[in-house]
Design a protein around this motif. Structure first.
Motif, PDB file in Angstrom:
ATOM      1  N   GLY A 107       0.785  -1.222   0.000  1.00  0.00           N
ATOM      2  CA  GLY A 107       0.000   0.000   0.000  1.00  0.00           C
ATOM      3  C   GLY A 107       0.821   1.277   0.000  1.00  0.00           C
ATOM      4  O   GLY A 107       0.256   2.366   0.121  1.00  0.00           O
ATOM      5  N   LEU A 108       2.131   1.157  -0.111  1.00  0.00           N
ATOM      6  CA  LEU A 108       2.966   2.357  -0.130  1.00  0.00           C
ATOM      7  C   LEU A 108       2.674   3.183  -1.383  1.00  0.00           C
ATOM      8  O   LEU A 108       2.518   2.625  -2.479  1.00  0.00           O
ATOM      9  CB  LEU A 108       4.448   1.967  -0.110  1.00  0.00           C
ATOM     10  CG  LEU A 108       4.946   1.286   1.171  1.00  0.00           C
ATOM     11  CD1 LEU A 108       6.406   0.891   1.015  1.00  0.00           C
ATOM     12  CD2 LEU A 108       4.755   2.184   2.380  1.00  0.00           C
ATOM     13  N   PRO A 109       2.590   4.497  -1.261  1.00  0.00           N
ATOM     14  CA  PRO A 109       2.294   5.341  -2.426  1.00  0.00           C
ATOM     15  C   PRO A 109       3.412   5.270  -3.467  1.00  0.00           C
ATOM     16  O   PRO A 109       4.574   5.559  -3.166  1.00  0.00           O
ATOM     17  CB  PRO A 109       2.170   6.749  -1.827  1.00  0.00           C
ATOM     18  CG  PRO A 109       2.875   6.679  -0.517  1.00  0.00           C
ATOM     19  CD  PRO A 109       2.726   5.283  -0.023  1.00  0.00           C
ATOM     20  N   ALA A 110       3.021   4.909  -4.687  1.00  0.00           N
ATOM     21  CA  ALA A 110       4.010   4.729  -5.755  1.00  0.00           C
ATOM     22  C   ALA A 110       4.719   6.025  -6.096  1.00  0.00           C
ATOM     23  O   ALA A 110       5.915   6.023  -6.412  1.00  0.00           O
ATOM     24  CB  ALA A 110       3.327   4.143  -6.992  1.00  0.00           C
ATOM     25  N   ASP A 111       3.987   7.154  -6.026  1.00  0.00           N
ATOM     26  CA  ASP A 111       4.615   8.429  -6.402  1.00  0.00           C
ATOM     27  C   ASP A 111       5.731   8.818  -5.440  1.00  0.00           C
ATOM     28  O   ASP A 111       6.758   9.371  -5.841  1.00  0.00           O
ATOM     29  CB  ASP A 111       3.561   9.534  -6.482  1.00  0.00           C
ATOM     30  CG  ASP A 111       2.757   9.660  -5.198  1.00  0.00           C
ATOM     31  OD1 ASP A 111       2.791   8.712  -4.385  1.00  0.00           O
ATOM     32  OD2 ASP A 111       2.099  10.696  -5.001  1.00  0.00           O
ATOM     33  N   VAL A 112       5.542   8.487  -4.150  1.00  0.00           N
ATOM     34  CA  VAL A 112       6.585   8.789  -3.167  1.00  0.00           C
ATOM     35  C   VAL A 112       7.826   7.942  -3.431  1.00  0.00           C
ATOM     36  O   VAL A 112       8.960   8.438  -3.379  1.00  0.00           O
ATOM     37  CB  VAL A 112       6.058   8.551  -1.737  1.00  0.00           C
ATOM     38  CG1 VAL A 112       7.184   8.703  -0.714  1.00  0.00           C
ATOM     39  CG2 VAL A 112       4.915   9.502  -1.416  1.00  0.00           C
ATOM     40  N   ALA A 116      11.519   9.313  -4.517  1.00  0.00           N
ATOM     41  CA  ALA A 116      12.723   8.991  -3.750  1.00  0.00           C
ATOM     42  C   ALA A 116      13.776   8.337  -4.630  1.00  0.00           C
ATOM     43  O   ALA A 116      14.973   8.635  -4.518  1.00  0.00           O
ATOM     44  CB  ALA A 116      12.358   8.071  -2.587  1.00  0.00           C
ATOM     45  N   THR A 117      13.343   7.453  -5.515  1.00  0.00           N
ATOM     46  CA  THR A 117      14.283   6.799  -6.431  1.00  0.00           C
ATOM     47  C   THR A 117      14.890   7.811  -7.397  1.00  0.00           C
ATOM     48  O   THR A 117      16.091   7.764  -7.705  1.00  0.00           O
ATOM     49  CB  THR A 117      13.565   5.683  -7.215  1.00  0.00           C
ATOM     50  OG1 THR A 117      12.982   4.757  -6.292  1.00  0.00           O
ATOM     51  CG2 THR A 117      14.540   4.946  -8.115  1.00  0.00           C
ATOM     52  N   ALA A 118      14.054   8.739  -7.866  1.00  0.00           N
ATOM     53  CA  ALA A 118      14.553   9.758  -8.795  1.00  0.00           C
ATOM     54  C   ALA A 118      15.571  10.678  -8.126  1.00  0.00           C
ATOM     55  O   ALA A 118      16.449  11.239  -8.797  1.00  0.00           O
ATOM     56  CB  ALA A 118      13.384  10.586  -9.324  1.00  0.00           C
ATOM     57  N   MET A 119      15.467  10.826  -6.800  1.00  0.00           N
ATOM     58  CA  MET A 119      16.429  11.659  -6.071  1.00  0.00           C
ATOM     59  C   MET A 119      17.754  10.945  -5.851  1.00  0.00           C
ATOM     60  O   MET A 119      18.689  11.532  -5.298  1.00  0.00           O
ATOM     61  CB  MET A 119      15.828  12.059  -4.716  1.00  0.00           C
ATOM     62  CG  MET A 119      14.668  13.030  -4.817  1.00  0.00           C
ATOM     63  SD  MET A 119      13.859  13.286  -3.223  1.00  0.00           S
ATOM     64  CE  MET A 119      15.216  13.941  -2.254  1.00  0.00           C
ATOM     65  N   GLY A 120      17.826   9.698  -6.286  1.00  0.00           N
ATOM     66  CA  GLY A 120      19.077   8.966  -6.189  1.00  0.00           C
ATOM     67  C   GLY A 120      19.234   8.131  -4.934  1.00  0.00           C
ATOM     68  O   GLY A 120      20.342   7.701  -4.606  1.00  0.00           O
ATOM     69  N   MET A 121      18.141   7.870  -4.221  1.00  0.00           N
ATOM     70  CA  MET A 121      18.239   7.041  -3.012  1.00  0.00           C
ATOM     71  C   MET A 121      18.561   5.600  -3.383  1.00  0.00           C
ATOM     72  O   MET A 121      17.951   5.028  -4.289  1.00  0.00           O
ATOM     73  CB  MET A 121      16.915   7.070  -2.232  1.00  0.00           C
ATOM     74  CG  MET A 121      16.680   8.322  -1.437  1.00  0.00           C
ATOM     75  SD  MET A 121      15.278   8.127  -0.297  1.00  0.00           S
ATOM     76  CE  MET A 121      15.233   9.755   0.432  1.00  0.00           C
ATOM     77  N   GLY A 122      19.485   4.998  -2.645  1.00  0.00           N
ATOM     78  CA  GLY A 122      19.777   3.582  -2.818  1.00  0.00           C
ATOM     79  C   GLY A 122      18.722   2.733  -2.141  1.00  0.00           C
ATOM     80  O   GLY A 122      17.851   3.235  -1.423  1.00  0.00           O
ATOM     81  N   ARG A 123      18.796   1.417  -2.346  1.00  0.00           N
ATOM     82  CA  ARG A 123      17.773   0.526  -1.790  1.00  0.00           C
ATOM     83  C   ARG A 123      17.761   0.561  -0.272  1.00  0.00           C
ATOM     84  O   ARG A 123      16.700   0.582   0.350  1.00  0.00           O
ATOM     85  CB  ARG A 123      18.025  -0.903  -2.280  1.00  0.00           C
ATOM     86  CG  ARG A 123      17.810  -1.078  -3.777  1.00  0.00           C
ATOM     87  CD  ARG A 123      18.016  -2.518  -4.186  1.00  0.00           C
ATOM     88  NE  ARG A 123      17.074  -3.403  -3.525  1.00  0.00           N
ATOM     89  CZ  ARG A 123      17.067  -4.727  -3.683  1.00  0.00           C
ATOM     90  NH1 ARG A 123      17.966  -5.305  -4.476  1.00  0.00           N
ATOM     91  NH2 ARG A 123      16.174  -5.462  -3.065  1.00  0.00           N
ATOM     92  N   ALA A 124      18.946   0.566   0.347  1.00  0.00           N
ATOM     93  CA  ALA A 124      19.010   0.562   1.807  1.00  0.00           C
ATOM     94  C   ALA A 124      18.417   1.845   2.383  1.00  0.00           C
ATOM     95  O   ALA A 124      17.612   1.815   3.326  1.00  0.00           O
ATOM     96  CB  ALA A 124      20.454   0.388   2.265  1.00  0.00           C
ATOM     97  N   ARG A 125      18.793   2.994   1.815  1.00  0.00           N
ATOM     98  CA  ARG A 125      18.262   4.262   2.315  1.00  0.00           C
ATOM     99  C   ARG A 125      16.771   4.386   2.042  1.00  0.00           C
ATOM    100  O   ARG A 125      16.026   4.960   2.857  1.00  0.00           O
ATOM    101  CB  ARG A 125      19.025   5.414   1.659  1.00  0.00           C
ATOM    102  CG  ARG A 125      18.692   6.766   2.267  1.00  0.00           C
ATOM    103  CD  ARG A 125      19.447   7.884   1.606  1.00  0.00           C
ATOM    104  NE  ARG A 125      19.040   9.174   2.141  1.00  0.00           N
ATOM    105  CZ  ARG A 125      19.371  10.339   1.620  1.00  0.00           C
ATOM    106  NH1 ARG A 125      20.136  10.379   0.528  1.00  0.00           N
ATOM    107  NH2 ARG A 125      18.959  11.470   2.163  1.00  0.00           N
ATOM    108  N   ILE A 130      12.070   5.716   3.884  1.00  0.00           N
ATOM    109  CA  ILE A 130      10.757   5.862   3.227  1.00  0.00           C
ATOM    110  C   ILE A 130       9.846   4.668   3.527  1.00  0.00           C
ATOM    111  O   ILE A 130       8.775   4.828   4.127  1.00  0.00           O
ATOM    112  CB  ILE A 130      10.923   6.011   1.698  1.00  0.00           C
ATOM    113  CG1 ILE A 130      11.825   7.209   1.371  1.00  0.00           C
ATOM    114  CG2 ILE A 130       9.554   6.172   1.046  1.00  0.00           C
ATOM    115  CD1 ILE A 130      11.285   8.546   1.799  1.00  0.00           C
ATOM    116  N   LYS A 131      10.263   3.478   3.131  1.00  0.00           N
ATOM    117  CA  LYS A 131       9.371   2.320   3.211  1.00  0.00           C
ATOM    118  C   LYS A 131       9.024   1.945   4.647  1.00  0.00           C
ATOM    119  O   LYS A 131       7.836   1.769   4.981  1.00  0.00           O
ATOM    120  CB  LYS A 131       9.989   1.135   2.479  1.00  0.00           C
ATOM    121  CG  LYS A 131      10.019   1.275   0.967  1.00  0.00           C
ATOM    122  CD  LYS A 131      10.489  -0.017   0.309  1.00  0.00           C
ATOM    123  CE  LYS A 131      10.410   0.083  -1.208  1.00  0.00           C
ATOM    124  NZ  LYS A 131      10.821  -1.187  -1.867  1.00  0.00           N
TER     125      LYS A 131
END
Length: 213
Positions: A107-112, A116-125, A130-131
């Motif tokens: 149910g996490l909002p896809a746009d968020v 976050a991914t577009a800002m360059g966040m790695g999977r761990a961060r 966020i998640k």
């Protein structure tokens, strides 16, 4: 009745505390085992819609199986005592944790997430910042539900010699001691309410921390 209850605590207060400790230990170990199983499995199953349906379907089936039935099925293989009780209670706690974890992550909002991914966040961060904060309220609700169910159902542990507050209930039934039935039943109910309240405070504090962050 009140006089009998007061007399019991005056003469057997230490024994009651010992049973309370057994009840808490069995419940706590069961919840910890269930969390180790359900939370990572929920995160894994939340990746695809098919895995989500499979996980929630299996968990829903497990939820309708009475914990006493699981307990009895464990006895021929694990014997009597704390071990089969912990296995049965862990099986009882896994479904609500698993269902809520999957629902929280799906149910996490896809746009968020996309932002976050577009800002360059790695999977761990992405997971840590966020998640997990966004999924926490729904996932933690599953833990609260599981805790209430486990604490209440841990009374059955006494049926196979694992101790706990259920000893008072079964002794009261066998000896027709209504004072023991009242003490055992009210103790389990009060403990369940206290645990639920403590977890609610943890949830509220975590939500305040999230809002502050």
């Amino acid at each position: 009745m009140i006089e009998q209850i007061a007399t019991y605590f005056a003469n057997n207060g230490g024994q009651w505390l010992e049973m309370l400790g057994q009840h808490l230990a069995i419940s706590g170990i069961s919840l910890a085992i269930a969390a180790v199983i359900a939370l990572p499995l929920g995160a894994l199953c939340a990746r695809t819609a098919f895995a989500e349906r499979l996980a929630t379907g299996a968990a829903s089936v497990l939820r309708v199986v009475p914990s006493l039935a699981v307990l009895i099925l464990c006895v021929p293989y694990l014997g009597v005592g704390a071990l089969p009780a912990i296995v049965a209670l862990s099986a009882l706690a896994v479904p609500p944790m698993l269902i809520n974890t999957v629902a929280a992550l799906r149910g996490l909002p896809a746009d968020v997430l996309e932002a976050a991914t577009a800002m360059g966040m790695g999977r761990a961060r992405l997971w840590l910042t966020i998640k997990l904060p966004l999924a926490f309220p729904v996932a933690f609700a599953g833990i609260r539900t599981a805790a209430s169910e486990v604490v209440a159902s841990a009374s059955l542990a006494a049926y196979i010699g694992a101790g706990g507050l259920g000893v008072l209930i079964y002794t009261g039934i066998g000896a027709m001691r209504f004072d023991l039935l009242w003490i055992g039943g009210l103790s389990v109910a009060a403990l369940s309410l206290v645990v639920n309240r403590l977890l609610a405070l943890v949830d509220a504090r975590a939500r305040r921390w999230q809002r502050a962050a």
